[in-house]
Design an enzyme around this catalytic site. Structure first.
Site, PDB file in Angstrom:
ATOM      1  N   CYS A  82       0.881  -1.155   0.000  1.00  0.00           N
ATOM      2  CA  CYS A  82       0.000   0.000   0.000  1.00  0.00           C
ATOM      3  C   CYS A  82       0.920   1.207   0.000  1.00  0.00           C
ATOM      4  O   CYS A  82       1.737   1.336  -0.900  1.00  0.00           O
ATOM      5  CB  CYS A  82      -0.974  -0.026   1.165  1.00  0.00           C
ATOM      6  SG  CYS A  82      -0.272  -0.489   2.751  1.00  0.00           S
ATOM      7  N   GLY A 142       2.830  -0.130   3.811  1.00  0.00           N
ATOM      8  CA  GLY A 142       2.853  -1.576   3.915  1.00  0.00           C
ATOM      9  C   GLY A 142       2.581  -2.118   5.290  1.00  0.00           C
ATOM     10  O   GLY A 142       2.976  -3.238   5.596  1.00  0.00           O
ATOM     11  N   TRP A 143       1.907  -1.329   6.124  1.00  0.00           N
ATOM     12  CA  TRP A 143       1.607  -1.883   7.440  1.00  0.00           C
ATOM     13  C   TRP A 143       0.132  -1.864   7.808  1.00  0.00           C
ATOM     14  O   TRP A 143      -0.251  -2.321   8.879  1.00  0.00           O
ATOM     15  CB  TRP A 143       2.422  -1.218   8.558  1.00  0.00           C
ATOM     16  CG  TRP A 143       2.480   0.278   8.558  1.00  0.00           C
ATOM     17  CD1 TRP A 143       1.470   1.159   8.300  1.00  0.00           C
ATOM     18  CD2 TRP A 143       3.631   1.062   8.857  1.00  0.00           C
ATOM     19  NE1 TRP A 143       1.913   2.436   8.421  1.00  0.00           N
ATOM     20  CE2 TRP A 143       3.232   2.428   8.772  1.00  0.00           C
ATOM     21  CE3 TRP A 143       4.955   0.780   9.215  1.00  0.00           C
ATOM     22  CZ2 TRP A 143       4.117   3.489   8.998  1.00  0.00           C
ATOM     23  CZ3 TRP A 143       5.825   1.837   9.451  1.00  0.00           C
ATOM     24  CH2 TRP A 143       5.405   3.177   9.345  1.00  0.00           C
ATOM     25  N   ARG A 165      -3.218  -1.615   5.045  1.00  0.00           N
ATOM     26  CA  ARG A 165      -3.984  -2.371   4.056  1.00  0.00           C
ATOM     27  C   ARG A 165      -3.257  -3.643   3.633  1.00  0.00           C
ATOM     28  O   ARG A 165      -3.872  -4.684   3.394  1.00  0.00           O
ATOM     29  CB  ARG A 165      -4.267  -1.486   2.844  1.00  0.00           C
ATOM     30  CG  ARG A 165      -5.306  -0.426   3.141  1.00  0.00           C
ATOM     31  CD  ARG A 165      -5.340   0.676   2.113  1.00  0.00           C
ATOM     32  NE  ARG A 165      -4.261   1.645   2.288  1.00  0.00           N
ATOM     33  CZ  ARG A 165      -4.226   2.822   1.699  1.00  0.00           C
ATOM     34  NH1 ARG A 165      -5.206   3.174   0.889  1.00  0.00           N
ATOM     35  NH2 ARG A 165      -3.202   3.646   1.900  1.00  0.00           N
ATOM     36  N   ARG A 215      -2.285   3.195  16.003  1.00  0.00           N
ATOM     37  CA  ARG A 215      -3.622   2.928  15.485  1.00  0.00           C
ATOM     38  C   ARG A 215      -4.668   2.790  16.574  1.00  0.00           C
ATOM     39  O   ARG A 215      -5.826   3.127  16.376  1.00  0.00           O
ATOM     40  CB  ARG A 215      -3.626   1.640  14.651  1.00  0.00           C
ATOM     41  CG  ARG A 215      -2.847   1.716  13.369  1.00  0.00           C
ATOM     42  CD  ARG A 215      -3.532   2.585  12.334  1.00  0.00           C
ATOM     43  NE  ARG A 215      -2.644   2.776  11.197  1.00  0.00           N
ATOM     44  CZ  ARG A 215      -1.876   3.857  11.053  1.00  0.00           C
ATOM     45  NH1 ARG A 215      -1.892   4.813  11.948  1.00  0.00           N
ATOM     46  NH2 ARG A 215      -1.099   3.954   9.999  1.00  0.00           N
TER      47      ARG A 215
END
Lengths: 324, 650
Positions: free
Chosen positions: B330, B333-334, B336, B376
């Site tokens: 994506c 890269g962590w 999606r 997140r």
């Protein structure tokens, strides 16, 4: 719980002593009852212009009237047709599917029907009051409410034989005009006359109940699908004609076979039983929140998506429940 | 604070009166009940927002929203107290140091050995071995052993045999955050693989020989195919915009033998907003069917879930049906990338559908590959723009699959819900920090406990009774219908309305069937024992005709009650508007009656017996993990396990 059709009050507010006496006799001194009118207050009022109407408070003092409008007739058939179209439409994107589903309004009707039936049940079970249900003719939404309320209230209506008895009483003998209502289903291009899927709506509501109470109905989804099929096209005479009089005239009992007889054969019967069934003596109160009401995939997506994995799951459930 | 009221969201008339406590780790509400003394515990880590609402005649309302979708509506009598609680909670829910988190004080009273064993339960080395690596095509590389190449990657990465250290280092310099292509999943049946990385720093025209060699190496590691797919999970527009910032995507002209593909999953900001909108729909009071469907569509949530699923399906197909390797990325890269790789792996390999395998999958594609759990999910107070329900979406994809394939997963819905819960709870150390490097620096494994061990210990609660390892659904690749299938995506009320008892039936099919299964098993074992005994008896008394045999009746009815019928339910408010029920006098006007809402006074109680607490471990910490459901460390849920069940087959 009683059912009837609308009182013929008319624009001149006619009264009928016998009718008032009859309803008066249902209630004891000081008791009160509820009239659930499946038309909106406005529609009910307007009905007076064509000779119909509502029970005036003054003439029926012990009865309180509640209006719970339920869709019937042409709009309901169109809702059904739209839903089937939507399910068949392979071009809809996910970002428009839900609004498409909403525009059919079918789930709204399911919610309304369940809510009204629950209301009737609540009046009886919680308020311990008698209930009179009627719409206009007493053959459509009226029966939907009374039949559904009984499934909610009465455990014996949740058994296979009890449910059959309920259908006989509240739909067939009560005079739901199957012949007119089920003349055409959703794919027909014929000009609509008096078709309306009230019976399907009832079956959908029962399915919602079975989903929310997986142990409480003795019969499975398969029975509901079979009933749906037979209401529209059948090798049996059970759903023929519009009322008992017509069935007599056509000599249905002499000339046809009964669906119930076939279903109750041991070889057949077991296909329609719910392996999880266990007698539940309580009233089952469903949630009518939108999250709790789902699209009846088994019916509306029956020919569109494979049911293989779900069938396998049911086979597994059956296997486990039988303790094999 | 005393005399606080806890309101029930669905039934505005139901309010419990009790005392509110604030501890270092929890908010606790204890009801002034006679028998039950019901307690509601909420971990500070779970709280996502606190809202002070306008003071009314009854007191000062305080609304606490949690990351596990629990909502506590409190009414505090004194404004002063309310303000104090509010300020305290603001501070308590915004920890600054990791050490403030619950996992550092949580004490399940295990010894050091047991703690270590718990952490060893999931071993990624074993997992790659299970896949068949190392072999002729793939090897383990220690080029990142000190996190020198990429600090968000693990120390052990798996790369193609022909990828030398030089190639790896060169490629990493050409990738955002230096996240070079590395192996996520290898299919030993056909040598196809799923690799993952971040976006290349290609800008409009930059090239990197080593990066091109890296992709070639991946292709060569699969002799069965002469090309690989490169899947960019971003919408094309976003990816193109990145080019202006010197990043971008792979040009098919530069990389030999790749087929490039955009999949179009939106970014973390869109997802954050999508969830927000969906939760607003959930908070609607008595929504109509239309309100709900419109609101749900407006949020776009299910659309995003489907996009992630479709991406996973595409990749699984490429691997299983075409035998072609796929490189997924994506931006960084962590996010999606992690979602899509793990969905694809789940579809491809039945191992990941077992309980152990699922833990391994999360450990591999999320934990080891540096998904930024802290940013997140807000372990610590940070940038609100980094918050996004990325793993929640993955977990929901799994649930959607479980609904479509009820026999295919060894675990049940409760397993997923508890995992989601603990990702936010910070009660265990697995999901702390943003990378393996940070976790090792903090010595997480020496100072906290592993969630996997805890779940594994309680695995009986998490089993799916319909799972059989020999069932056709559990073999091989899962192939969800791709189209038409919009209707197959359902709203997950078991997760997003988890704590709303009124919405969920009390009859749990899962629990019932598990109980049946156990009892059947026991009976079968007993039967075996008796059979053996019979054989022995017959042997020893060959000549004696008076041998009596007592055999179990195989078809004996299982004396199980189908869960708690008495808990069944109570009627809800079956009317649209919430005007109160008119007085009992029958004489009213001739108008349409107002909504019929019956009082809940004499209704059968829907609250289960809460006196059966979970394993009492001891100490204050232990109380914090008490839950009525006997599952150990869970936050309060108002009812027992029953309310957590939503395993319905369509």
């Amino acid at each position: 719980m009683l059912r009837s059709s609308q009182p013929l009050t008319g624009p001149n507010r006619k009264r009928c002593r016998e009718d008032e006496m009859l309803l008066g006799m249902v209630l004891d001194e000081g008791e009160r009852g509820f009239i659930i009118d499946t038309r909106s207050a406005q529609a009910a009022k307007q009905a007076r212009m064509t000779g119909g109407g509502t029970e005036p408070k003054s003439s029926y003092p012990q009865w309180r009237r509640l209006h719970r409008p339920l869709e019937r007739g042409r709009p309901l058939q169109e809702s059904f047709i739209k839903l089937v179209e939507a399910c068949n439409d392979t071009s809809i994107n996910m970002d428009r599917w839900l609004s498409r589903l909403e525009s059919c309004r079918w789930l709204n009707h399911v919610k309304a029907a369940l809510s009204t039936a629950c209301l009737a049940a609540q009046c009886m079970d919680r308020e311990e009051a008698s209930v009179l249900v009627h719409g206009t003719e007493g053959t459509d939404t009226t029966l939907l409410v009374t039949a559904l309320a009984q499934v909610i209230l009465d455990p014996s209506c949740r058994t296979l034989t009890g449910f059959q008895g309920l259908l006989e009483r509240e739909w067939i003998e009560a005079g739901h005009p199957f012949h007119l209502r089920c003349a055409h289903s959703a794919y027909s291009h014929a000009r609509l006359k008096q078709e309306a899927p009230l019976f399907l709506l009832f079956l959908d509501c029962v399915w919602q109940l079975s989903r929310q109470f997986p142990f409480s109905l003795e019969f499975s989804e398969r029975l509901l699908l079979t009933l749906f099929d037979n209401a529209y096209a059948s090798a049996y005479g059970t759903f023929l004609c519009n009322n008992e009089k017509e069935r007599c005239l056509c000599k249905v009992k002499e000339n046809t076979h009964s669906l119930w007889a076939w279903l109750s054969q041991p070889g057949e019967k077991k296909k329609y039983l719910n392996p999880l069934y266990s007698h539940n003596a309580l009233v089952i109160w469903p949630s009518v929140e939108p999250q709790s009401i789902q699209l009846w995939q088994g019916l509306f997506l029956r020919w569109i998506r494979s049911s293989q994995y779900l069938d396998e799951a049911w086979a597994e459930i059956q296997r486990l429940a039988e303790g094999s | 604070v005393e005399n606080v009221r806890l309101l029930d969201r669905l039934s505005s008339r139901k309010a419990a009166l009790g005392t509110l406590y604030l501890t270092a780790t929890h908010v606790i509400f204890v009801e002034n009940g006679s028998e039950t003394r019901k307690e509601t515990w909420v971990l500070h880590s779970q709280i996502s927002s606190i809202e002070k609402q306008a003071t009314t005649a009854t007191g000062c309302p305080l609304l606490i929203r949690c990351k596990n979708f629990q909502i506590m509506q409190l009414v505090i009598p004194q404004e002063r107290d309310c303000h104090d609680v509010y300020i305290s909670l603001i501070r308590l829910t915004r920890p600054v140091k990791y050490e403030e988190l619950y996992c550092f004080s949580f004490n399940p009273k295990l010894d050091k050995e047991e703690r270590e064993q718990g952490w060893k339960l999931v071993n990624l080395n074993d997992e790659y071995n299970r896949m068949g690596i190392p072999n002729n095509y793939w090897q383990i590389s220690d080029v990142n052993r000190d996190y020198g190449v990429c600090d968000s990657y693990p120390t052990e990465v798996y790369v193609p045999k022909s990828a030398t250290a030089h190639i790896i280092v060169g490629s990493s310099k050409f990738r955002s955050r230096r996240r070079f292509p590395a192996l996520s999943y290898y299919c030993k049946d056909n040598n196809a693989s799923i690799c993952r990385s971040s976006q290349p720093l290609s800008g409009f025209s930059a090239r990197c020989l080593e990066d091109e060699q890296m992709l070639q190496a991946i292709r060569k590691a699969n002799p069965g195919s002469d090309f690989i797919y490169v899947v960019d999970t971003r919408p094309k527009l976003n990816a193109m915009a990145n080019r202006a910032a010197g990043k971008g995507y792979e040009n098919e002209d530069n990389y030999s033998n790749i087929k490039f593909q955009f999949i179009g999953i939106e970014n973390i900001h869109v997802m954050r907003n999508s969830l927000q909108k969906m939760l607003e729909v959930c908070e609607l009071k008595s929504p109509s069917m239309s309100d709900f469907l419109w609101g749900l569509e407006n949020s776009g949530w299910l659309k995003h879930i489907k996009a992630i699923m479709d991406a996973g399906i595409f990749i699984a197909k490429a691997v299983a049906e075409e035998g072609v390797s796929v490189l997924v990325h994506c931006s960084d890269g962590w996010d999606r990338t992690a979602q899509v790789c793990s969905v694809a792996s789940l579809l491809l390999d039945p191992y990941y559908r077992t309980m152990k395998g699922f833990m391994v999958l999360i450990e591999k594609d999320w934990v080891s590959f540096g998904h930024k759990f802290n940013h997140r999910y807000g372990n610590l107070d940070g940038d609100p723009k980094e918050i996004s329900p990325v793993i929640d979406q993955f977990i929901e994809c799994v649930w959607q699959l479980m609904e479509q394939f009820p026999c295919a997963f060894e675990f049940n819905e409760r397993f997923l819900i508890h995992i989601q819960h603990h990702i936010y709870s910070c009660q265990f150390g697995n999901f702390l920090c943003n990378s393996q490097k940070e976790r090792r620096e903090l010595k997480i494994q020496e100072r906290t406990y592993s969630l996997w061990a805890h779940l594994w210990k309680n695995r009986a609660d998490y089993l799916n009774p319909l799972y059989r390892s020999d069932h056709s659904q559990t073999q091989g690749t899962l192939r969800p219908q791709m189209a038409p299938c919009n209707f197959l995506y359902k709203f997950w009320s078991g997760m997003y309305n988890r704590f709303e008892k009124g919405l969920h039936p009390r009859q749990s099919v899962t629990d019932y069937l598990m109980a049946v299964k156990e009892e059947t098993q026991q009976l079968e074992e007993e039967l075996e024992v008796l059979r053996e005994r019979l054989v022995n008896l017959q042997k020893s008394q060959l000549t004696d005709n008076k041998v009596k045999s007592k055999q179990q009746d195989q078809s004996k009815q299982l004396g199980l009650s189908t869960s708690n019928n008495s808990l069944a339910n109570t009627p809800q408010e079956y009317s649209n508007d919430l005007k109160s029920f008119p007085s009992r006098s029958p004489s009213q006007g001739d108008e349409e009656d107002s909504a019929l809402i019956l009082t809940q006074d004499n209704l059968k109680s829907s609250d289960p017996d809460l006196s059966a607490n979970s394993d009492q471990e001891s100490g204050v910490e232990d109380l914090s993990c008490r839950s009525p459901s006997g599952g150990g460390c869970l936050p309060s849920e108002d009812s027992g396990k029953d309310s957590d069940e939503a395993l319905f087959l369509a």
